[in-house]
Motif scaffolding. Sequence first.
Motif, PDB file in Angstrom:
ATOM      1  N   TYR A   1       0.803  -1.217   0.000  1.00 18.97           N
ATOM      2  CA  TYR A   1       0.000   0.000   0.000  1.00 18.97           C
ATOM      3  C   TYR A   1       0.839   1.272   0.000  1.00 18.97           C
ATOM      4  O   TYR A   1       0.374   2.315  -0.478  1.00 18.97           O
ATOM      5  CB  TYR A   1      -0.919   0.025   1.225  1.00 18.97           C
ATOM      6  N   THR A   2       2.027   1.226   0.543  1.00 17.58           N
ATOM      7  CA  THR A   2       2.780   2.460   0.762  1.00 17.58           C
ATOM      8  C   THR A   2       3.940   2.664  -0.205  1.00 17.58           C
ATOM      9  O   THR A   2       4.391   3.791  -0.386  1.00 17.58           O
ATOM     10  CB  THR A   2       3.300   2.511   2.209  1.00 17.58           C
ATOM     11  N   LEU A   3       4.439   1.577  -0.829  1.00 18.43           N
ATOM     12  CA  LEU A   3       5.420   1.741  -1.896  1.00 18.43           C
ATOM     13  C   LEU A   3       4.714   2.306  -3.122  1.00 18.43           C
ATOM     14  O   LEU A   3       3.488   2.206  -3.240  1.00 18.43           O
ATOM     15  CB  LEU A   3       6.075   0.395  -2.236  1.00 18.43           C
ATOM     16  N   PRO A   4       5.442   2.912  -4.061  1.00 21.05           N
ATOM     17  CA  PRO A   4       4.795   3.483  -5.245  1.00 21.05           C
ATOM     18  C   PRO A   4       3.968   2.445  -5.993  1.00 21.05           C
ATOM     19  O   PRO A   4       4.394   1.312  -6.198  1.00 21.05           O
ATOM     20  CB  PRO A   4       5.983   3.952  -6.092  1.00 21.05           C
ATOM     21  N   GLY A   5       2.755   2.822  -6.400  1.00 23.34           N
ATOM     22  CA  GLY A   5       1.907   1.930  -7.162  1.00 23.34           C
ATOM     23  C   GLY A   5       0.497   1.861  -6.607  1.00 23.34           C
ATOM     24  O   GLY A   5       0.060   2.709  -5.822  1.00 23.34           O
ATOM     25  N   MET A   6      -0.237   0.823  -7.031  1.00 23.20           N
ATOM     26  CA  MET A   6      -1.619   0.585  -6.596  1.00 23.20           C
ATOM     27  C   MET A   6      -1.704  -0.792  -5.950  1.00 23.20           C
ATOM     28  O   MET A   6      -1.204  -1.764  -6.513  1.00 23.20           O
ATOM     29  CB  MET A   6      -2.576   0.638  -7.790  1.00 23.20           C
ATOM     30  N   PRO A   7      -2.352  -0.903  -4.785  1.00 22.57           N
ATOM     31  CA  PRO A   7      -2.454  -2.203  -4.116  1.00 22.57           C
ATOM     32  C   PRO A   7      -3.622  -3.035  -4.629  1.00 22.57           C
ATOM     33  O   PRO A   7      -4.661  -2.506  -5.031  1.00 22.57           O
ATOM     34  CB  PRO A   7      -2.667  -1.822  -2.654  1.00 22.57           C
ATOM     35  N   LEU A   8      -3.444  -4.356  -4.582  1.00 25.69           N
ATOM     36  CA  LEU A   8      -4.470  -5.320  -4.962  1.00 25.69           C
ATOM     37  C   LEU A   8      -4.931  -6.102  -3.746  1.00 25.69           C
ATOM     38  O   LEU A   8      -4.116  -6.492  -2.907  1.00 25.69           O
ATOM     39  CB  LEU A   8      -3.912  -6.299  -6.003  1.00 25.69           C
ATOM     40  N   ILE A   9      -6.250  -6.357  -3.678  1.00 23.72           N
ATOM     41  CA  ILE A   9      -6.813  -7.310  -2.729  1.00 23.72           C
ATOM     42  C   ILE A   9      -7.477  -8.411  -3.553  1.00 23.72           C
ATOM     43  O   ILE A   9      -8.244  -8.125  -4.480  1.00 23.72           O
ATOM     44  CB  ILE A   9      -7.866  -6.666  -1.810  1.00 23.72           C
ATOM     45  N   TYR A  10      -7.190  -9.662  -3.245  1.00 25.85           N
ATOM     46  CA  TYR A  10      -7.798 -10.795  -3.942  1.00 25.85           C
ATOM     47  C   TYR A  10      -8.913 -11.389  -3.089  1.00 25.85           C
ATOM     48  O   TYR A  10      -8.874 -11.317  -1.855  1.00 25.85           O
ATOM     49  CB  TYR A  10      -6.743 -11.861  -4.249  1.00 25.85           C
ATOM     50  N   THR A  11      -9.892 -11.969  -3.737  1.00 19.76           N
ATOM     51  CA  THR A  11     -11.009 -12.640  -3.072  1.00 19.76           C
ATOM     52  C   THR A  11     -10.545 -13.453  -1.856  1.00 19.76           C
ATOM     53  O   THR A  11      -9.740 -14.378  -1.995  1.00 19.76           O
ATOM     54  CB  THR A  11     -11.715 -13.581  -4.063  1.00 19.76           C
ATOM     55  N   GLY A  12     -11.036 -13.098  -0.688  1.00 23.29           N
ATOM     56  CA  GLY A  12     -10.711 -13.816   0.539  1.00 23.29           C
ATOM     57  C   GLY A  12      -9.542 -13.242   1.305  1.00 23.29           C
ATOM     58  O   GLY A  12      -9.364 -13.555   2.487  1.00 23.29           O
ATOM     59  N   GLN A  13      -8.750 -12.398   0.662  1.00 25.21           N
ATOM     60  CA  GLN A  13      -7.596 -11.804   1.350  1.00 25.21           C
ATOM     61  C   GLN A  13      -8.061 -10.988   2.539  1.00 25.21           C
ATOM     62  O   GLN A  13      -7.407 -10.969   3.597  1.00 25.21           O
ATOM     63  CB  GLN A  13      -6.808 -10.937   0.371  1.00 25.21           C
ATOM     64  N   GLU A  14      -9.208 -10.312   2.382  1.00 25.38           N
ATOM     65  CA  GLU A  14      -9.711  -9.442   3.446  1.00 25.38           C
ATOM     66  C   GLU A  14     -10.325 -10.233   4.592  1.00 25.38           C
ATOM     67  O   GLU A  14     -10.791  -9.636   5.580  1.00 25.38           O
ATOM     68  CB  GLU A  14     -10.717  -8.429   2.878  1.00 25.38           C
TER      69      GLU A  14
END
Length: 478
Positions: free
Chosen positions: A341-354
């Motif tokens: 989340y904090t390094l340059p770029g966009m974060p991904l969440i995958y089904t069930g990760q949350e």
Amino acid sequence: MRKLIVFTIAAGVAAFVLASCSSKRKSDASLQPRDSTHTSVKHPEWSRNAVIYEVNLRQYSDSGNLAGFEKELPRLKELGVDILWFMPVHPISEKGRKGELGSYYAVRDYKAFNPEFGTLDQFKDLVNKIHGMGMKVILDWVPNHTGQDNVWVEQHPDWYVRDSTGGFVSPYDWTDVYKLDYGKPEMRAAMVDAFKFWLEDVGVDGFRCDVAGEVPTDFWAEARPQLEAVKPELFMLAEASKPELQIDGFDMGYNWPMKDLFNAIAATSGQNSYKKDDGTVVDYPVKHAIDIDTLIALQSIQYPKDTYMMNMVTNHDLNSWEGTEFDRYGNLTDAMAVLSYTLPGMPLIYTGQETGLKRALEFFKKDTPPAWSPRNEYFEFYQKLNHLKHTQPALQAGLDGGEMVRYPTESDDVYVFSRTVDNATVYVFVNLGSEELPVKYISGSPEGDHTTIDFFEPAKSEFPTMLKPGEYRVFVNR
């Protein structure tokens, strides 16, 4: 004067960073840099501080269809995700099918909807509902190959690559698909037309393109303007770590190299427990947190300016074939998520990760969906990280985000950096090592002020002097 490492995208500064990444050893420079260019892609403004969420529709509910998924939309809105990436929704080929239900990525018809999930009209209604909730939709697209009984196989067999005997070609070990021939202009035009169908008739906002690097780069440069004519705020994600794709074609690419580095760091720390099917472990190189410096510096000169990289701790491929994030990162999992989340770029969440899903989801057959309720500590963790991404301008993707300022420490496993935009600063501290370590700086140290607070524990404001293995701390301005 404090001696800091500042990451910029200028080639000269990046070369300095490569020379300065470690005061104790040389950083890995196995990737060869090239002169950087500026992307011609105009990113949608809504993408700058967005979080992308991958929807595995088949495994999302007991029913595995649109109706089952739709029930979870309020939860996803509460979670705080912005872009819903649906794994392929096309009908799946029956010829050569793998497993009981086949692979999402063996497409039978680019302009049809998989009846196992519902109807095309139901999907249109779902897209409208998602838009009404302030979220975007991108479709997983398979441009490199089709299923063996795709409608094009019979109608246009000349659109496929052939071997020396005249037979169709299956790339790699993907025996359920045939490779398309991008030397055929008619096929290219038909592919663009199929993309347009989903933009115009269904209203999706863009595409995640499977193995995009296997498709000629000039096709993407040719296709993007045509797609933008239909959808000016188009968003395109390449499943590739190939810089030239992001000059004229894609907003974002996969940060596979960072994933590989995360895996190696965790293995070096004794936390990567993933084993191959034959029981052997992956032979990772010895890596430490400090090696993140080298990779970021190299990417800053390899990739066009203002492009995005998608950071991840898991996705459908990793979950199914390389183990869960917990298998690969152990007690470093949360710290790796914070970095995504904090390094340059966009974060991904995958089904069930949350939910903290600790098992692999089946790929070719129906599986039991993750338990979506009650909300647990993982939901709260990712909800907070999404809030961090949305509220901190320094964490925007591309050039609008804050440059990284690194504060080298005596330990190669303690990683400390800050990012600042408009006097709003995010400070990040992580220990990716195997033991508790002091946070001792080689030269300059981060300096907060009376407004600086711990993001996860607002009552705290003092920067850490010790970090346990896998511990992370994030500070922001009040």
